[in-house]
Write a protein that holds these residues in place. Structure first.
Motif, PDB file in Angstrom:
ATOM      1  N   GLY A  52       1.482  -1.485   0.347  1.00  0.00           N
ATOM      2  CA  GLY A  52      -0.184   0.152   0.054  1.00  0.00           C
ATOM      3  C   GLY A  52       0.715   1.007  -0.016  1.00  0.00           C
ATOM      4  N   TRP A  53       0.031   2.574   0.065  1.00  0.00           N
ATOM      5  CA  TRP A  53       0.941   3.759  -0.883  1.00  0.00           C
ATOM      6  C   TRP A  53       1.329   4.307   0.543  1.00  0.00           C
ATOM      7  CZ3 TRP A  53      -1.179   9.112  -0.729  1.00  0.00           C
ATOM      8  CH2 TRP A  53      -0.827  10.018  -1.467  1.00  0.00           C
ATOM      9  N   PHE A  54       2.903   4.774   0.966  1.00  0.00           N
ATOM     10  CA  PHE A  54       3.043   4.618   2.254  1.00  0.00           C
ATOM     11  C   PHE A  54       2.925   3.835   3.132  1.00  0.00           C
ATOM     12  CE2 PHE A  54       2.523   9.337   1.214  1.00  0.00           C
ATOM     13  CZ  PHE A  54       4.142   9.676   1.575  1.00  0.00           C
ATOM     14  N   ARG A  55       3.424   3.125   2.501  1.00  0.00           N
ATOM     15  CA  ARG A  55       3.966   0.865   3.343  1.00  0.00           C
ATOM     16  C   ARG A  55       5.256   0.754   3.295  1.00  0.00           C
ATOM     17  NH1 ARG A  55       0.910  -0.690   7.620  1.00  0.00           N
ATOM     18  NH2 ARG A  55      -0.932   0.146   7.666  1.00  0.00           N
ATOM     19  N   PHE A  56       5.182  -0.270   3.466  1.00  0.00           N
ATOM     20  CA  PHE A  56       6.951  -0.689   3.150  1.00  0.00           C
ATOM     21  C   PHE A  56       6.975  -2.296   3.114  1.00  0.00           C
ATOM     22  CE2 PHE A  56       8.068   0.288   8.066  1.00  0.00           C
ATOM     23  CZ  PHE A  56       8.636  -0.624   7.729  1.00  0.00           C
ATOM     24  N   LEU A  57       8.043  -2.895   2.661  1.00  0.00           N
ATOM     25  CA  LEU A  57       8.413  -4.310   3.030  1.00  0.00           C
ATOM     26  C   LEU A  57       9.738  -4.303   3.311  1.00  0.00           C
ATOM     27  CD1 LEU A  57       9.106  -6.046   0.566  1.00  0.00           C
ATOM     28  CD2 LEU A  57       7.160  -5.259  -0.745  1.00  0.00           C
ATOM     29  N   ILE A  58       9.888  -5.885   4.185  1.00  0.00           N
ATOM     30  CA  ILE A  58      12.011  -6.163   3.564  1.00  0.00           C
ATOM     31  C   ILE A  58      11.744  -7.424   2.987  1.00  0.00           C
ATOM     32  CG2 ILE A  58      13.324  -6.828   4.812  1.00  0.00           C
ATOM     33  CD1 ILE A  58      12.010  -5.152   7.766  1.00  0.00           C
ATOM     34  N   GLY A  59      12.072  -7.566   1.681  1.00  0.00           N
ATOM     35  CA  GLY A  59      12.411  -8.493   1.081  1.00  0.00           C
ATOM     36  C   GLY A  59      13.813  -8.884   0.365  1.00  0.00           C
ATOM     37  N   ARG A  60      13.974  -9.001  -0.311  1.00  0.00           N
ATOM     38  CA  ARG A  60      15.144  -9.693  -0.887  1.00  0.00           C
ATOM     39  C   ARG A  60      15.081  -9.611  -2.635  1.00  0.00           C
ATOM     40  NH1 ARG A  60      18.974 -11.857   1.906  1.00  0.00           N
ATOM     41  NH2 ARG A  60      18.865 -11.956   4.262  1.00  0.00           N
ATOM     42  N   LEU A  61      15.959  -9.689  -3.518  1.00  0.00           N
ATOM     43  CA  LEU A  61      16.556  -9.065  -4.401  1.00  0.00           C
ATOM     44  C   LEU A  61      16.451 -10.813  -5.198  1.00  0.00           C
ATOM     45  CD1 LEU A  61      16.184  -6.846  -7.147  1.00  0.00           C
ATOM     46  CD2 LEU A  61      18.739  -7.260  -6.658  1.00  0.00           C
ATOM     47  N   ASP A  62      15.663 -10.868  -6.425  1.00  0.00           N
ATOM     48  CA  ASP A  62      15.493 -12.496  -6.531  1.00  0.00           C
ATOM     49  C   ASP A  62      15.255 -13.910  -5.905  1.00  0.00           C
ATOM     50  OD1 ASP A  62      15.449 -10.961  -9.207  1.00  0.00           O
ATOM     51  OD2 ASP A  62      17.545 -10.272  -9.026  1.00  0.00           O
ATOM     52  N   GLY A  63      14.536 -13.884  -4.727  1.00  0.00           N
ATOM     53  CA  GLY A  63      14.695 -14.520  -4.143  1.00  0.00           C
ATOM     54  C   GLY A  63      15.544 -15.024  -2.939  1.00  0.00           C
ATOM     55  N   PRO A  64      15.169 -15.564  -1.986  1.00  0.00           N
ATOM     56  CA  PRO A  64      15.797 -15.578  -0.853  1.00  0.00           C
ATOM     57  C   PRO A  64      16.642 -15.378  -0.455  1.00  0.00           C
ATOM     58  CG  PRO A  64      14.433 -17.587  -0.987  1.00  0.00           C
ATOM     59  CD  PRO A  64      13.931 -16.998  -2.594  1.00  0.00           C
ATOM     60  N   ASP A  65      17.260 -15.811  -1.319  1.00  0.00           N
ATOM     61  CA  ASP A  65      18.748 -15.886  -1.758  1.00  0.00           C
ATOM     62  C   ASP A  65      19.635 -14.472  -2.306  1.00  0.00           C
ATOM     63  OD1 ASP A  65      18.861 -18.431  -0.035  1.00  0.00           O
ATOM     64  OD2 ASP A  65      18.945 -18.742  -2.089  1.00  0.00           O
ATOM     65  N   GLY A  66      18.746 -13.868  -1.938  1.00  0.00           N
ATOM     66  CA  GLY A  66      19.617 -12.697  -2.949  1.00  0.00           C
ATOM     67  C   GLY A  66      19.125 -11.606  -1.999  1.00  0.00           C
ATOM     68  N   PRO A  67      20.022 -10.850  -2.398  1.00  0.00           N
ATOM     69  CA  PRO A  67      20.236  -9.406  -1.335  1.00  0.00           C
ATOM     70  C   PRO A  67      18.941  -8.913  -0.458  1.00  0.00           C
ATOM     71  CG  PRO A  67      21.858  -8.731  -3.451  1.00  0.00           C
ATOM     72  CD  PRO A  67      20.410 -10.235  -3.776  1.00  0.00           C
ATOM     73  N   ALA A  68      19.463  -8.464   0.198  1.00  0.00           N
ATOM     74  CA  ALA A  68      18.226  -7.887   1.152  1.00  0.00           C
ATOM     75  C   ALA A  68      18.151  -5.999   0.866  1.00  0.00           C
ATOM     76  CB  ALA A  68      18.658  -8.357   3.016  1.00  0.00           C
TER      77      ALA A  68
END
Length: 767
Positions: free
Chosen positions: A560-576
């Motif tokens: 959503g607008w003005f929300r954030f997520l903590i994820g990774r690039l290109d899958g679970p082993d990618g850069p945070a």
């Protein structure tokens, strides 16, 4: 009075101490370990020199030091030389470990010195993990030395060399000296004691050998560069009268010099009632005679550190220099040169702070590598901080050389083979990527973190949920805006404060101390989290296939607008990375926050994935058009500490009715809202001429407002401006005139409008 030394994260500082001295190591911002190693001439006497410094750990920073051709490598080499001189094996070096993961800000460790020694203080620096529940960026450590004998004070007369000098030259007060440098070599002119002017001359040595004098020509230089004097960056060269470059400005820690007045002359002093006074012109004539340079009655020199300016009446005025002890300008020779430098003898006015002192010149080999930088001081007594490249510089630098110094970092103005308008349309119609790493990031951590932010920003932080971002203002007690900011909530006691001003961290720490909040840490994470803005209608589609979200985090398409997520690039082993649905363009967009070590990987993946969407890089010039159309405010334009949020057009960030808790500036803002004087509006100009920041806005003879920002809007096909205007004239449709020249000799008719100019309901970023 204590001597103070700074230890940057990941570095080592050496301090000479004597018997009877007291050394205090200070963890300025908290949660920063330090390592203290004692060196004595006799290794058997180490334990006796600083008896309380008992080695209990490996000296991790010392063991990792490596010499190299740049400044950091040279500094490392100097420390390694110290270790060798004291017969310490680098890989077996030990230290006393100080502080820890939860040491309060301002923690101190004091040591008594019983014998002369050298103390090495290091600040270990581990990368900040974006995915950590409790991020802790490394921070600097301060060392204070209290001397038993003030006569043995070890304040350095000069800053450490930037590299091994080819030669050092001291210019004694009221004298001048000449010297030669080869093409590519570096010339560092240092103000030894501060507030001392130094005239600088340079001649093309080959032409001089042929009997032709071609020296620095200030008029030619100003005409080509378009400024009062060159500064580090694109227009950083000094030219001769043939328009050939002689020197390039590589660094400047002062930023205030003179190219308009002659070096002081015998006539100047005689006219002031001091006949026979020593002067720079005669000193130069004598110093340059050995090179066959003809004497002159006055030298048009580059006068380093001389504080001159033109006032509103176009009169040349001067005052004491801005330079502090150790400030310097670093040049690179663009040709073989004959140079001359002076330590100006003027003691009859403020030009040298009334007391002439020495100047020091160092020359370095052309093989050395120095970063291009401008120096900034956050507080009057702090050391200058030099401009840095961002972690994306290798990628943006391959696309353009048109960069500018922006809040302590080098950022692109525009890109080759694109240009501001093409970059603008890419963002409005497709997708664009921009380096915004100059934004300042601060981790606000601890049990008192929420209380600190609740008391210092205007928004109700207690209502902020995990994964949510809020845009806010931070005000002074009188209601002026210190900065605008976004605040991210990462946990119950973990927040990330993002603003534009590096002073924001100092301000927050000062307020924590004022409020007695001792369970909060404000740690600068700017250099540990660089960021890209990916903006435009296709930004969601571009990023959706790149960003992987773990369970418990929203998918990018659902963010959503003005929300954030903590994820990774290109899958679970990618850069945070952290992805926030925020931006500064008025379009659908996202910001990607990554560790600098992963920056190039992220840029490359975004660039590759963006090919199918027509991705273009975006520079500051295009961003200015975008943000003015969207009615988004900028520091120093729409707001400052004399402007409240209502006047700045961000009154929506001040929920006076719904935020029950007190916050800094609340009482003043209640009064200002009840009795508004000025308001931010839009202006649509007649014709195609543009306004500029600071232009006066009139109704008839009377000035009723001032232009804060302006642009020519491609999408509206009109010139537009943001204007702070008296509330009595803020009604849409009001006709006004923008004053040019002196404000009266030329006027541009305009009409007051509402803002934003573009997408007033913000349907695009909300989409």
């Amino acid at each position: 009075m204590a001597e103070r030394f700074r230890v940057a994260p990941g570095s080592v500082t050496a301090v000479t101490v004597f018997a009877g001295d007291r050394v205090e190591v200070v963890d300025q911002y908290g949660r920063q370990p330090a390592e203290l190693t004692v060196l004595a001439t006799d290794p058997r006497a180490v334990a006796d020199a600083v008896p309380d410094a008992i080695p209990d750990t490996a000296a991790s920073v010392l063991r990792r030091l490596e010499p190299g051709p740049d400044e950091n490598g040279y500094a490392a080499a100097r420390i390694l030389t110290l270790l060798a001189r004291h017969r310490v094996d680098q890989q077996r070096s030990t230290a006393t470990r100080l502080f820890g993961e939860h040491s309060p800000a301002g923690s101190r460790a004091a040591f008594r010195v019983d014998a002369d020694a050298v103390v090495l203080i290091a600040a270990p620096a581990a990368p900040m993990l974006l995915t950590a529940d409790d991020p802790n960026p490394p921070s600097e450590v301060r060392v204070e030395v209290h001397r038993a004998d003030p006569r043995r004070i070890e304040v350095p007369e000069l800053p450490p060399p930037l590299a091994e000098p080819l030669f050092d030259l001291r210019i004694d007060a009221a004298t001048a000296s000449s010297y030669q440098v080869r093409e590519g070599q570096f010339i560092q002119v240092i103000d030894v004691a501060g507030r001392q002017c130094s005239d600088f001359l340079a001649f093309d040595a080959r032409s001089l050998g042929d009997g032709n004098e071609f020296g620095l020509d200030a008029t030619t230089t100003r005409t080509i560069g378009g400024g009062a004097y060159p500064q580090p960056g694109l227009a950083g060269k000094f030219f001769d009268s043939r328009a050939r470059p002689l020197v390039e400005v590589v660094r400047d820690t002062v930023g205030r010099h003179d190219t308009f007045a002659l070096a002081c002359t015998a006539k100047y002093y005689a006219d002031m009632g001091y006949p026979g006074h020593v002067n720079c012109t005669d000193n130069f004539n004598a110093a340059l005679s050995r090179f066959g340079v003809a004497p002159r009655q006055g030298w048009a020199a580059l006068n380093l550190f001389y504080n001159t300016a033109f006032d509103a009446q176009h009169q040349l005025i001067s005052d004491e220099p801005w330079s502090r002890p150790g400030d310097y300008v670093l040049f690179r020779a663009s040709a073989d040169l004959v140079c001359a430098s002076s330590a100006c003898p003027d003691d009859i006015d403020p030009a040298n702070g009334w007391v002439p002192t020495d100047i020091h010149v160092r020359v370095y080999d052309s093989t050395r590598r120095f970063s291009v930088a401008v120096g900034h001081r956050l507080t009057p007594d702090s050391e200058p901080v030099l401009t840095k490249p961002t972690a994306f510089a290798s990628r943006t630098g391959a696309l353009t050389t048109n960069v500018t110094e922006y809040n302590g970092y080098w950022l692109p103005n525009s890109f080759d083979n694109h240009g501001p308008h093409q970059e603008y349309w890419a963002c409005r119609e497709r997708v664009a990527v921009m380096d915004l790493s100059a934004l300042r990031k601060f981790e606000v951590l601890g049990p008192d973190a929420e209380a600190l932010l609740q008391a210092t920003v205007t928004r109700d932080i207690r209502r902020l949920s995990r994964g949510q971002v809020v845009y806010s203002a931070m005000c002074t007690e009188s209601g002026g805006v210190v900065d605008d900011c976004t605040v991210l909530r990462l946990g119950d006691n973990n927040f990330r404060f993002i603003g534009g001003d590096p002073y924001d961290g100092i301000w927050l720490r000062t307020q924590a101390e004022r409020l007695g909040l001792d369970q909060v840490w404000v740690k600068d994470s700017t250099d540990h989290m660089h960021n890209l803005a990916v903006q435009g209608p296709s930004s969601r589609d571009l990023l959706a296939d790149l960003i992987w979200s773990p369970p418990g985090q929203p998918a990018l398409r659902d963010l959503g607008w003005f929300r954030f997520l903590i994820g990774r690039l290109d899958g679970p082993d990618g850069p945070a990375l952290v992805v926030s649905r925020t931006g500064y363009t008025g379009e659908l967009g996202y910001e990607l926050w990554v560790h600098p070590g992963d920056a190039e990987t992220v840029w490359d993946r975004v660039a590759d994935a963006g090919l199918r969407y027509g991705l273009a890089p975006l520079g500051l010039e295009a961003l200015e058009m975008l943000r003015v159309e969207a009615g988004l405010v900028a520091a120093g334009h729409e707001f400052d500490e004399q402007t409240d949020p209502f006047e700045a057009g961000i009154g929506f960030t001040v929920p006076l009715k719904t935020k029950a808790d007190d916050f800094l500036g609340r009482d003043a803002l209640v009064e200002r809202k009840a009795h508004p004087q000025r308001v931010l509006v839009g202006l649509r100009l007649d014709g195609n001429e543009t306004a500029a920041h600071g232009d006066c806005v009139h109704i008839g003879r009377t000035q009723v407002g001032v232009v804060t920002s302006a642009a020519r809007s491609p999408v509206l096909r009109a010139s537009i401006a943001l204007c702070r205007i008296a509330v009595t004239h803020a009604q849409p449709g009001t006709r006004v005139e923008i004053g040019k020249l002196d404000g009266h000799r030329k006027r541009i008719p305009a009409t007051v409008t509402t803002i934003p100019f573009y997408d007033p309901d913000k349907t695009r970023p909300r989409s």
